[in-house]
Design a protein around this motif. Sequence first.
Motif, PDB file in Angstrom:
ATOM      1  N   LYS A  31       0.742  -1.501   0.031  1.00 43.46           N
ATOM      2  CA  LYS A  31      -0.395  -0.572   0.089  1.00 43.46           C
ATOM      3  C   LYS A  31       0.655   1.502   0.067  1.00 43.46           C
ATOM      4  O   LYS A  31       1.756   1.617   0.794  1.00 43.46           O
ATOM      5  CB  LYS A  31      -1.161  -0.066   1.241  1.00 43.46           C
ATOM      6  N   ILE A  32       0.923   2.085  -1.103  1.00 47.16           N
ATOM      7  CA  ILE A  32       0.533   3.473  -0.614  1.00 47.16           C
ATOM      8  C   ILE A  32       0.085   4.682  -0.699  1.00 47.16           C
ATOM      9  O   ILE A  32      -1.256   4.942  -1.381  1.00 47.16           O
ATOM     10  CB  ILE A  32       1.609   3.528  -1.971  1.00 47.16           C
ATOM     11  N   ILE A  33      -0.208   4.979   0.777  1.00 48.08           N
ATOM     12  CA  ILE A  33      -0.734   6.514   1.029  1.00 48.08           C
ATOM     13  C   ILE A  33      -1.147   7.525   0.127  1.00 48.08           C
ATOM     14  O   ILE A  33       0.421   8.506   0.523  1.00 48.08           O
ATOM     15  CB  ILE A  33      -1.496   6.243   2.507  1.00 48.08           C
ATOM     16  N   ALA A  34      -0.994   9.095  -0.608  1.00 51.01           N
ATOM     17  CA  ALA A  34      -1.172  10.418  -0.582  1.00 51.01           C
ATOM     18  C   ALA A  34      -2.186  10.616  -0.209  1.00 51.01           C
ATOM     19  O   ALA A  34      -3.492  11.006  -0.026  1.00 51.01           O
ATOM     20  CB  ALA A  34      -1.509  10.259  -2.177  1.00 51.01           C
ATOM     21  N   ILE A  35      -1.468  11.566   0.414  1.00 51.51           N
ATOM     22  CA  ILE A  35      -2.272  12.844   0.874  1.00 51.51           C
ATOM     23  C   ILE A  35      -1.443  14.457   0.604  1.00 51.51           C
ATOM     24  O   ILE A  35      -0.693  14.215  -0.348  1.00 51.51           O
ATOM     25  CB  ILE A  35      -2.598  12.942   2.639  1.00 51.51           C
ATOM     26  N   GLY A  36      -2.289  16.293   0.490  1.00 48.99           N
ATOM     27  CA  GLY A  36      -1.832  16.817   0.076  1.00 48.99           C
ATOM     28  C   GLY A  36      -2.709  18.152   0.118  1.00 48.99           C
ATOM     29  O   GLY A  36      -3.706  17.870   0.865  1.00 48.99           O
ATOM     30  N   ASP A  37      -2.239  19.625  -0.581  1.00 51.67           N
ATOM     31  CA  ASP A  37      -2.904  20.243  -0.349  1.00 51.67           C
ATOM     32  C   ASP A  37      -3.207  21.057   0.901  1.00 51.67           C
ATOM     33  O   ASP A  37      -4.134  20.856   0.705  1.00 51.67           O
ATOM     34  CB  ASP A  37      -3.900  20.624  -1.489  1.00 51.67           C
ATOM     35  N   TYR A  48      -4.281  10.085 -11.052  1.00 55.02           N
ATOM     36  CA  TYR A  48      -5.421   9.339 -10.349  1.00 55.02           C
ATOM     37  C   TYR A  48      -5.742  11.339  -9.960  1.00 55.02           C
ATOM     38  O   TYR A  48      -4.105  11.587  -9.381  1.00 55.02           O
ATOM     39  CB  TYR A  48      -5.555   8.881  -8.940  1.00 55.02           C
ATOM     40  N   VAL A  49      -6.472  12.212 -10.237  1.00 53.15           N
ATOM     41  CA  VAL A  49      -6.447  13.431  -9.271  1.00 53.15           C
ATOM     42  C   VAL A  49      -6.600  13.060  -7.361  1.00 53.15           C
ATOM     43  O   VAL A  49      -8.216  13.103  -6.885  1.00 53.15           O
ATOM     44  CB  VAL A  49      -6.966  14.405  -9.625  1.00 53.15           C
ATOM     45  N   ASN A  50      -5.771  13.574  -7.198  1.00 52.98           N
ATOM     46  CA  ASN A  50      -6.625  13.313  -5.052  1.00 52.98           C
ATOM     47  C   ASN A  50      -7.138  14.453  -5.176  1.00 52.98           C
ATOM     48  O   ASN A  50      -6.847  15.630  -5.389  1.00 52.98           O
ATOM     49  CB  ASN A  50      -5.427  13.351  -4.111  1.00 52.98           C
ATOM     50  N   ARG A  51      -8.483  14.601  -4.115  1.00 46.33           N
ATOM     51  CA  ARG A  51      -9.104  16.109  -3.780  1.00 46.33           C
ATOM     52  C   ARG A  51      -8.369  16.574  -2.742  1.00 46.33           C
ATOM     53  O   ARG A  51      -8.344  18.506  -2.183  1.00 46.33           O
ATOM     54  CB  ARG A  51     -10.562  15.889  -3.296  1.00 46.33           C
ATOM     55  N   GLY A  52      -7.604  16.160  -2.212  1.00 49.01           N
ATOM     56  CA  GLY A  52      -6.600  16.923  -0.561  1.00 49.01           C
ATOM     57  C   GLY A  52      -7.516  17.571   0.264  1.00 49.01           C
ATOM     58  O   GLY A  52      -8.079  17.047   0.859  1.00 49.01           O
TER      59      GLY A  52
END
Length: 299
Positions: A50-56, A269-273
């Motif tokens: 698993k790789i988790i992405a977060i941001g903004d 894939y575009v993350n909503r932040g």
Amino acid sequence: MKSKKRMILYIALTVLVILFTWGLVEPYTMEVEEEQAVIPNLPEGWEDKKIIAIGDFQVGMWLDNDGQIEDVVDRIIERSPDAVVLLGDYVYHSVNDHQSEMEKVQAYLKPLTEEGIPVYAVLGNHDYNMSSRKVDPSEETAERVRKELEEIDIEILHNRSVALENERADEPLYLTGIGARWPENDEVSRAFTDIEVEDARFVVMHNPESFDEIPEGAASTAVAGHTHGGQIRIPFTPHWSWKDLVAKGKARVDGWTKEEYGNEENSLYVNRGIGLSIIPVRLNNPPEITEFHLTSPEE
């Protein structure tokens, strides 16, 4: 007739008040989106990791929801990812005290690395103090962001690739990070210099526009942020976000982008932040943690 019109007006105003009130509440909710990351030549030992992405985060914006970051970090730790990628825009542009706001970000994120989770980051336009493309980028601000993140063992991926090691895998999975678009730092070809064509890789960037520059087949799975999902999404319409509506369906703001974006055999894939921009409202568009489950292509 007048009473009927008055009733319609009252109903419309009531709906608007309810929507606006929920728009102020929704930034304090959270969704975890679980997605498959299809990666050619994925080493067997990386299957279903698993790789988790977060941001903004946009810490420092008026009425920001920066307290959410603490909850986000707790949720990530509970999910035991093999790596975390940060998509940029940690502090809002033009805050009065960028240093203190960035120290908040550092404090929120520190538990991730203290748990031994590998964390990698790219920078976004706000990290260069850029509210628009026309603003000159501040390298001083960007350097402060780098320094604060590196102090807590978060590795910055600025147009380069690093090998993610896994004791169960004979070969590494590469993480490729692309620089920020607005300050013209997204040197895509440089980002892929140190990996071979056949190497498995997971690609990270801030601005979805950088995706178009990636060569065919070089990014079977990529993730970006920047858009906040449009922040206000319109339900029950062909244009899910107001940005889609303005861009006549060509915006890349949320989830997997359409097939016509980027070069062939690449997927974005575009993350909503997490945070907010311009106004402290989210509507039908809660903050997002994206959990990617790595998998090989089907035969």
